[in-house]
Scaffold this motif. Structure first.
Motif, PDB file in Angstrom:
ATOM      1  N   VAL A  33       0.867  -1.169   0.000  1.00  0.00           N
ATOM      2  CA  VAL A  33       0.000   0.000   0.000  1.00  0.00           C
ATOM      3  C   VAL A  33       0.909   1.225   0.000  1.00  0.00           C
ATOM      4  O   VAL A  33       1.753   1.371   0.880  1.00  0.00           O
ATOM      5  CB  VAL A  33      -0.914   0.038   1.244  1.00  0.00           C
ATOM      6  N   ASP A  50       0.304  -2.132  -4.992  1.00  0.00           N
ATOM      7  CA  ASP A  50      -0.968  -2.809  -5.227  1.00  0.00           C
ATOM      8  C   ASP A  50      -2.141  -1.880  -4.959  1.00  0.00           C
ATOM      9  O   ASP A  50      -3.174  -1.971  -5.623  1.00  0.00           O
ATOM     10  CB  ASP A  50      -1.077  -4.049  -4.329  1.00  0.00           C
ATOM     11  N   GLU A  51      -1.998  -1.006  -3.966  1.00  0.00           N
ATOM     12  CA  GLU A  51      -3.017  -0.018  -3.627  1.00  0.00           C
ATOM     13  C   GLU A  51      -2.306   1.298  -3.332  1.00  0.00           C
ATOM     14  O   GLU A  51      -1.162   1.299  -2.900  1.00  0.00           O
ATOM     15  CB  GLU A  51      -3.792  -0.427  -2.374  1.00  0.00           C
ATOM     16  N   THR A  77      -6.969  -0.277   5.220  1.00  0.00           N
ATOM     17  CA  THR A  77      -6.513  -1.267   4.236  1.00  0.00           C
ATOM     18  C   THR A  77      -6.160  -2.612   4.854  1.00  0.00           C
ATOM     19  O   THR A  77      -5.863  -3.555   4.142  1.00  0.00           O
ATOM     20  CB  THR A  77      -5.282  -0.741   3.468  1.00  0.00           C
TER      21      THR A  77
END
Length: 103
Positions: A33, A50-51, A77
């Motif tokens: 993240v 990924d995020e 998250t």
């Protein structure tokens, strides 16, 4: 805590340091993240993670150094760890340990 206990890591930094952490996590099978300020919206670490989550305006004191913003993203998250990057001023180590223990 071993890296094997980590399934998702928030990288509380930017630039090349964050990119290196992301590459290493990917090799270990750990999701990442990224966080970014307005100025870093199109930065490489944002694209590679990924995020990615916006955490505020460009001044670091109002984004990357704001412990509450970082921990809010970590909680939303479901990260199992927070990597401060190279600049240890980013967040106190004690904060990371408390976050990891409360997960």
């Amino acid at each position: 805590m071993s890296y094997r206990d980590l399934s998702k890591v928030l990288i509380a930094n930017r630039g090349e340091i964050a990119c290196r952490v992301i590459r290493t996590c990917r090799k270990l099978g750990i999701e990442t993240v990224a966080v970014f300020s307005d100025a870093d919206r199109h930065a490489m670490h944002v694209k590679q993670a990924d995020e990615a989550f916006h955490i505020g305006p460009p001044p670091a004191a109002e984004s990357y150094l704001d412990m509450h913003r970082i921990l809010d993203v970590a909680a939303r998250t479901g990260t199992s760890g927070i990597h401060p990057g190279e600049n240890r001023r980013c967040l106190p180590t004690r904060t990371f340990m408390i976050h990891a223990r409360t997960r």
